[in-house]
Write an enzyme that holds these catalytic residues in place. Structure first.
Site, PDB file in Angstrom:
ATOM      1  CB  SER A 144      54.025 -78.737  58.994  1.00  0.00           C
ATOM      2  OG  SER A 144      53.511 -79.749  59.841  1.00  0.00           O
ATOM      3  CE1 TYR A 156      48.415 -86.117  47.815  1.00  0.00           C
ATOM      4  CE2 TYR A 156      46.574 -85.548  49.235  1.00  0.00           C
ATOM      5  CZ  TYR A 156      47.075 -86.226  48.151  1.00  0.00           C
ATOM      6  OH  TYR A 156      46.248 -87.010  47.399  1.00  0.00           O
TER       7      TYR A 156
HETATM    8  P1  NAD Z   1      44.439 -71.212  58.435  1.00  0.00           P
HETATM    9  O1  NAD Z   1      43.579 -72.051  57.552  1.00  0.00           O
HETATM   10  O2  NAD Z   1      43.926 -70.808  59.765  1.00  0.00           O
HETATM   11  O3  NAD Z   1      44.894 -69.872  57.665  1.00  0.00           O
HETATM   12  C1  NAD Z   1      45.382 -69.961  56.371  1.00  0.00           C
HETATM   13  C2  NAD Z   1      45.483 -68.581  55.760  1.00  0.00           C
HETATM   14  O4  NAD Z   1      45.996 -68.747  54.455  1.00  0.00           O
HETATM   15  C3  NAD Z   1      44.144 -67.855  55.606  1.00  0.00           C
HETATM   16  O5  NAD Z   1      44.361 -66.474  55.782  1.00  0.00           O
HETATM   17  C4  NAD Z   1      43.772 -68.141  54.143  1.00  0.00           C
HETATM   18  O6  NAD Z   1      42.928 -67.157  53.597  1.00  0.00           O
HETATM   19  C5  NAD Z   1      45.140 -68.098  53.512  1.00  0.00           C
HETATM   20  N1  NAD Z   1      45.272 -68.867  52.282  1.00  0.00           N
HETATM   21  C6  NAD Z   1      44.967 -70.171  52.086  1.00  0.00           C
HETATM   22  N2  NAD Z   1      45.270 -70.519  50.830  1.00  0.00           N
HETATM   23  C7  NAD Z   1      45.789 -69.430  50.224  1.00  0.00           C
HETATM   24  C8  NAD Z   1      46.270 -69.158  48.924  1.00  0.00           C
HETATM   25  N3  NAD Z   1      46.280 -70.102  47.959  1.00  0.00           N
HETATM   26  N4  NAD Z   1      46.736 -67.921  48.643  1.00  0.00           N
HETATM   27  C9  NAD Z   1      46.709 -66.952  49.579  1.00  0.00           C
HETATM   28  N5  NAD Z   1      46.254 -67.143  50.826  1.00  0.00           N
HETATM   29  C10 NAD Z   1      45.795 -68.366  51.141  1.00  0.00           C
HETATM   30  O7  NAD Z   1      45.802 -72.045  58.565  1.00  0.00           O
HETATM   31  P2  NAD Z   1      46.953 -71.969  59.689  1.00  0.00           P
HETATM   32  O8  NAD Z   1      46.648 -72.956  60.744  1.00  0.00           O
HETATM   33  O9  NAD Z   1      47.240 -70.579  60.024  1.00  0.00           O
HETATM   34  O10 NAD Z   1      48.147 -72.628  58.847  1.00  0.00           O
HETATM   35  C11 NAD Z   1      49.139 -71.897  58.166  1.00  0.00           C
HETATM   36  C12 NAD Z   1      50.158 -72.913  57.654  1.00  0.00           C
HETATM   37  O11 NAD Z   1      50.732 -73.616  58.777  1.00  0.00           O
HETATM   38  C13 NAD Z   1      49.521 -73.988  56.757  1.00  0.00           C
HETATM   39  O12 NAD Z   1      50.401 -74.333  55.720  1.00  0.00           O
HETATM   40  C14 NAD Z   1      49.341 -75.156  57.719  1.00  0.00           C
HETATM   41  O13 NAD Z   1      49.277 -76.398  57.072  1.00  0.00           O
HETATM   42  C15 NAD Z   1      50.591 -75.003  58.578  1.00  0.00           C
HETATM   43  N6  NAD Z   1      50.468 -75.694  59.852  1.00  0.00           N
HETATM   44  C16 NAD Z   1      49.409 -75.463  60.667  1.00  0.00           C
HETATM   45  C17 NAD Z   1      49.299 -76.176  61.861  1.00  0.00           C
HETATM   46  C18 NAD Z   1      48.131 -75.988  62.789  1.00  0.00           C
HETATM   47  O14 NAD Z   1      47.946 -76.826  63.695  1.00  0.00           O
HETATM   48  N7  NAD Z   1      47.344 -74.950  62.648  1.00  0.00           N
HETATM   49  C19 NAD Z   1      50.273 -77.127  62.200  1.00  0.00           C
HETATM   50  C20 NAD Z   1      51.342 -77.323  61.336  1.00  0.00           C
HETATM   51  C21 NAD Z   1      51.436 -76.600  60.161  1.00  0.00           C
END
Ligand code: NAD
Length: 263
Positions: A144, A156
């Protein structure tokens, strides 16, 4: 540009939707054989089928929670047994909840460390020996922008992403001579389910609507808009490719210019 990964085998963690799904799709488009996981076997299989239908690539979806040692071992073993090798590892998971330090508790810190640091380390521990032996490997951790510029209220995430970044830089030095690279892609605000969750939490905390919160995030960066998962995936696929052979130990923010620092 041909990314040069047509014969490569990729594992993409947490990829039934959001950024992970977009990465799996992009790697499949580039011709890689993809194994993806998410907690729910059915959703993982559906995502794999969707990617196969769109790209024609060989894609498998496996149910595995990235915080579970045995499930992750099973995920890696299935890929290794079916494909014979693992060349690319994309680590990913959901994100930790929003919190201030006043609201924080140690158990939630432990969960965040499991979800966003140990999940990547656990996968890397299983695949790195093979990558080093075959003298080719790519690990890309999805982290991130909070690792570069901490975000108020995301205690966190700010803490644990920094830990994983330190781990990745250290390990990248250990494995570089074996032609294995370890890098991080740090997304900024990106249009996914996770973002919806955070917007919901902020809207409760600030008494504003979710739409107002998302609009305020969009205007924080110089591009004045939120990113799309495909824009993150393009950077991940490049770092996972043959073309990125001399890039290791870096954290690349993909954030429309949101991070204000020089590096
Ligand atoms: P999302 O919630 O859209 O997708 C998350 C995916 O992870 C889903 O497929 C879910 O089923 C899977 N998942 C969650 N927990 C899991 C586990 N314990 N084991 C296996 N699979 C699991 O999230 P996203 O936006 O795609 O985010 C992905 C990563 O990027 C996260 O760590 C998020 O914090 C980080 N991030 C996202 C953003 C944003 O704006 N979307 C910004 C910065 C960082």
């Amino acid at each position: 540009m041909d990314l040069g990964i047509k014969t490569r085998v990729a594992l993409v963690a947490a990829a039934s939707k959001g950024i992970g799904f977009a990465v799996a799709l992009e790697l499949a488009r580039e011709g890689a054989r993809v194994f993806l996981c998410s907690r729910d076997e059915k959703r993982a299989s559906e995502a794999a089928q969707k990617i196969h239908d769109e790209t024609g690539a060989t894609v498998a979806g496996i149910g595995a929670d990235v915080t579970d040692d045995q499930a992750v071992e099973h995920f890696v073993n299935v890929a290794r047994e079916r494909a014979g090798r693992i060349d690319i590892l994309i680590t990913n998971a959901g994100g930790p909840p929003a919190s201030s330090f006043a609201e924080a508790n140690l158990e939630a810190f432990r969960r965040a460390f499991e979800l966003n640091a140990l999940s990547a380390i656990r996968l890397a521990k299983l695949v790195l020996p093979g990558m080093r032996e075959q003298k080719w490997g790519r690990i890309v951790n999805i982290t991130s922008v909070s690792a570069k510029q901490p975000i108020d209220g995301l205690l966190y995430s700010n803490t644990v992403r920094a830990a994983l970044t330190g781990w990745a830089k250290t390990v990248s030095n250990e494995v570089a001579a074996d032609n294995v690279t370890v890098n991080n892609v740090a997304p900024g605000y990106t249009l996914t389910g996770r973002q919806d969750e955070l917007a919901e939490a902020r809207s409760r905390a600030l008494g504003k609507s979710k739409e107002e919160i998302i609009a305020s995030w969009a205007t924080q960066g110089p591009m004045g808009r939120i990113g799309q998962p495909e824009e993150i995936a393009a950077a991940v696929a490049f770092l996972a490719s043959e073309r990125a052979s001399y890039i290791t130990g870096v954290t690349l923010q993909v954030d429309g210019g949101w991070v204000r620092g020089l590096l």
